[in-house]
Design an enzyme around this catalytic site. Structure first.
Site, mmCIF file in Angstrom:
data_model
loop_
_atom_site.group_PDB
_atom_site.id
_atom_site.type_symbol
_atom_site.label_atom_id
_atom_site.label_comp_id
_atom_site.label_asym_id
_atom_site.label_seq_id
_atom_site.Cartn_x
_atom_site.Cartn_y
_atom_site.Cartn_z
ATOM 1 N NE ARG A 151 -2.142 -1.611 3.533
ATOM 2 C CZ ARG A 151 -2.558 -1.747 4.786
ATOM 3 N NH1 ARG A 151 -3.703 -1.182 5.152
ATOM 4 N NH2 ARG A 151 -1.861 -2.422 5.675
ATOM 5 C CE LYS A 205 0.427 -2.364 9.545
ATOM 6 N NZ LYS A 205 -0.846 -2.542 10.301
ATOM 7 C CE1 TYR A 260 -5.376 3.104 9.596
ATOM 8 C CE2 TYR A 260 -4.146 2.244 7.731
ATOM 9 C CZ TYR A 260 -5.296 2.783 8.245
ATOM 10 O OH TYR A 260 -6.373 3.006 7.434
ATOM 11 C CG HIS A 285 -2.178 -0.855 14.942
ATOM 12 N ND1 HIS A 285 -3.512 -0.869 15.269
ATOM 13 C CD2 HIS A 285 -2.135 -0.766 13.591
ATOM 14 C CE1 HIS A 285 -4.255 -0.794 14.175
ATOM 15 N NE2 HIS A 285 -3.444 -0.724 13.137
ATOM 16 C CD GLU A 315 -3.799 3.078 15.067
ATOM 17 O OE1 GLU A 315 -3.342 3.712 14.104
ATOM 18 O OE2 GLU A 315 -3.103 2.693 16.027
ATOM 19 C CG ASP A 373 -4.561 -4.442 13.891
ATOM 20 O OD1 ASP A 373 -5.170 -5.118 14.738
ATOM 21 O OD2 ASP A 373 -5.135 -3.609 13.159
HETATM 22 N N1 NAD Z 1 -5.055 -7.476 10.620
HETATM 23 C C1 NAD Z 1 -5.426 -6.453 9.863
HETATM 24 O O1 NAD Z 1 -4.918 -6.249 8.777
HETATM 25 C C2 NAD Z 1 -6.502 -5.539 10.341
HETATM 26 C C3 NAD Z 1 -7.134 -4.635 9.475
HETATM 27 C C4 NAD Z 1 -8.172 -3.853 9.957
HETATM 28 C C5 NAD Z 1 -8.570 -3.950 11.295
HETATM 29 N N2 NAD Z 1 -7.894 -4.812 12.108
HETATM 30 C C6 NAD Z 1 -8.242 -4.989 13.522
HETATM 31 O O2 NAD Z 1 -9.406 -5.782 13.657
HETATM 32 C C7 NAD Z 1 -9.958 -5.534 14.960
HETATM 33 C C8 NAD Z 1 -11.450 -5.245 14.842
HETATM 34 O O3 NAD Z 1 -11.618 -3.999 14.194
HETATM 35 P P1 NAD Z 1 -13.070 -3.402 13.918
HETATM 36 O O4 NAD Z 1 -12.870 -2.188 13.084
HETATM 37 O O5 NAD Z 1 -13.993 -4.466 13.443
HETATM 38 O O6 NAD Z 1 -13.505 -2.964 15.384
HETATM 39 P P2 NAD Z 1 -14.985 -2.579 15.875
HETATM 40 O O7 NAD Z 1 -14.810 -1.657 17.019
HETATM 41 O O8 NAD Z 1 -15.812 -2.140 14.731
HETATM 42 O O9 NAD Z 1 -15.573 -3.972 16.393
HETATM 43 C C9 NAD Z 1 -15.068 -4.629 17.525
HETATM 44 C C10 NAD Z 1 -16.173 -5.483 18.123
HETATM 45 O O10 NAD Z 1 -15.578 -6.303 19.140
HETATM 46 C C11 NAD Z 1 -16.564 -6.434 20.157
HETATM 47 N N3 NAD Z 1 -15.894 -6.914 21.366
HETATM 48 C C12 NAD Z 1 -15.080 -6.239 22.213
HETATM 49 N N4 NAD Z 1 -14.623 -7.067 23.169
HETATM 50 C C13 NAD Z 1 -15.160 -8.294 22.921
HETATM 51 C C14 NAD Z 1 -15.055 -9.562 23.543
HETATM 52 N N5 NAD Z 1 -14.288 -9.757 24.640
HETATM 53 N N6 NAD Z 1 -15.750 -10.595 23.016
HETATM 54 C C15 NAD Z 1 -16.523 -10.427 21.924
HETATM 55 N N7 NAD Z 1 -16.652 -9.242 21.278
HETATM 56 C C16 NAD Z 1 -15.974 -8.192 21.779
HETATM 57 C C17 NAD Z 1 -17.168 -5.040 20.260
HETATM 58 O O11 NAD Z 1 -18.429 -5.063 20.922
HETATM 59 C C18 NAD Z 1 -17.292 -4.676 18.785
HETATM 60 O O12 NAD Z 1 -18.549 -5.055 18.245
HETATM 61 C C19 NAD Z 1 -9.128 -4.355 15.510
HETATM 62 O O13 NAD Z 1 -8.087 -4.854 16.326
HETATM 63 C C20 NAD Z 1 -8.528 -3.727 14.281
HETATM 64 O O14 NAD Z 1 -7.368 -2.968 14.554
HETATM 65 C C21 NAD Z 1 -6.890 -5.598 11.656
#
Ligand code: NAD
Length: 367
Positions: free
Chosen positions: A17, A76, A95, A97, A119, A270
């Site tokens: 990216r 990143k 980002y 993190h 983020e 992340d």
């Molecule tokens: N790996 C990657 O490339 C990548 C890319 C984008 C986002 N992410 C990550 O993915 C994760 C989720 O992001 P998002 O935008 O969907 O967040 P979000 O805030 O939209 O959703 C998170 C959800 O988790 C729920 N939650 C919190 N604690 C919980 C638990 N103990 N049990 C069950 N549910 C629980 C919340 O109620 C919420 O609905 C984040 O860590 C984000 O940084 C990773």
């Protein structure tokens, strides 16, 4: 004085990216100088000449880029080979993190630069720079999970999609925000048997309203949710507590009860991951085989589809770069309730309570 925005070539493994695409650079003509490291856009399909035509200046090395830029506009978090390029005059915008990365946090504090974790930028209670990447990551989590379930990967040999009325696969999604909803939509569309787990009951009610009998919803941290995790073919972990390291939602005991060939995709890696003892993987070495269970934790999933991801990222990001160009930007930024959560490092001080809590570091308040 006109500021210089530097767009480096990303060096994280398998990351294609770029933070700003040529189309979004033209708006900075006369407002800021844009420096682009040669090749920065290649992974996303944008050549150096696309950038020069849009008004940017191409520089030939990372040293030249970092040495001549006020704002480092990245995708990143900086990698080790970039640490020496950073200095106290930089505003680092990307980002970051930090909650999962003590080494990087200490390095940025030592550098005395200003670090903005994009983020954490908010707009009316949503995270506009996280959302597009989360939607892409949610899609990719299913795409990757389907591939890892193949026999040749060491998976169960289960086809996630169905070929008749009968469903072939059980997909469990833990955390049903942006990532989770994307995974759920894709999994339901291809005919998987889908279970959604979240702690927030309103989130589960909303999913029921949309998908009716096509989805099972279960409150998290219950015996039922544990069963749904242990019996799935594919588990997607996508929990988030903004700014923090996430809780563990899949324990070693859960993993020991899973059938061999089960696949877990920990999208929350992340922020540190929500599978016990999880370690970050890369796109080229995408999973760990833990006693027959495949655990994939790729921190830059959208990096797999850089053309799509860079367009989405740049579209969301461009507006926020303007805030950094104002003469008294720092005062405005720190006093803005939507922007200030992203201002996490300044002049050797850690400003984020969430990062401080996650890493047991002391936090300062700016007056
Ligand atoms: N790996 C990657 O490339 C990548 C890319 C984008 C986002 N992410 C990550 O993915 C994760 C989720 O992001 P998002 O935008 O969907 O967040 P979000 O805030 O939209 O959703 C998170 C959800 O988790 C729920 N939650 C919190 N604690 C919980 C638990 N103990 N049990 C069950 N549910 C629980 C919340 O109620 C919420 O609905 C984040 O860590 C984000 O940084 C990773």
């Amino acid at each position: 004085m006109i500021k210089k925005i530097g767009i480096p070539k990303e060096v994280k493994k398998d990351e294609g990216r770029v933070s700003l695409i040529p189309e979004h650079i033209t708006q900075f003509t006369g407002v800021a100088d844009i420096l682009v490291e040669s090749g920065a856009g290649i992974g996303s399909g944008f050549s150096d000449s696309n950038y020069t035509e849009a008004g940017a200046k191409i520089v030939n090395s990372a040293e030249e880029l970092y040495g001549n830029s006020d704002i480092i506009c990245k995708v990143k978090e900086p990698q080790e080979q970039e640490f020496d390029l950073l200095n106290s005059s930089h505003v680092l915008f990307g980002y970051l993190h930090l909650a999962s990365n003590l080494g990087l946090t200490k390095k940025l504090l030592e550098k005395k630069l200003t670090g903005i974790a994009t983020e954490m930028i908010m707009d009316n209670s949503i995270y506009p720079l996280l959302i597009p990447m989360s939607k892409i990551a949610g899609n990719l989590a299913i795409q990757k999970g389907m591939q890892f379930l193949e026999y040749s990967s060491g998976g169960k040999g289960v086809l996630v999609s169905s070929i008749s009325e009968k469903k072939n696969s059980n997909v469990t999604v833990i955390g049903c925000g942006e990532v989770g909803k994307s995974s759920i939509s894709k999994a339901i569309n291809i005919g998987a048997n889908v279970t959604a787990i979240d702690l927030n009951e309103k989130v589960l009610e909303d999913l029921k309203k949309v998908y009716g009998d096509s989805i099972n919803t279960i409150k998290g941290d219950t015996p039922e949710s544990t069963d749904a995790i242990r019996c799935a073919d594919l588990v997607i972990c996508a929990v988030l507590i903004p700014g923090m390291k996430p809780p563990i939602v899949i324990s070693n005991e859960d993993i020991s009860k899973m059938e061999k060939g089960t696949v877990i995709v920990d999208v929350a890696i992340d922020q540190g991951g929500c599978v016990e003892n999880v370690k970050a993987n890369t796109h080229s070495e995408p999973f760990e085989n833990r006693d027959g269970v495949l655990i994939s934790a790729i921190p830059n999933l959208p990096g797999a589809v850089p053309k799509t991801s860079s367009i989405e990222l740049s579209t969301a990001l461009q507006k926020y770069v303007h805030f950094l160009l104002e003469e008294d930007w720092f005062e405005n930024y720190k006093n803005d309730k939507n922007l200030s959560p992203s201002l996490q490092i300044h002049n050797g001080l850690l400003l984020s309570e969430e990062v401080g809590d996650s890493l047991s570091l002391s936090v300062s308040k700016l007056v």
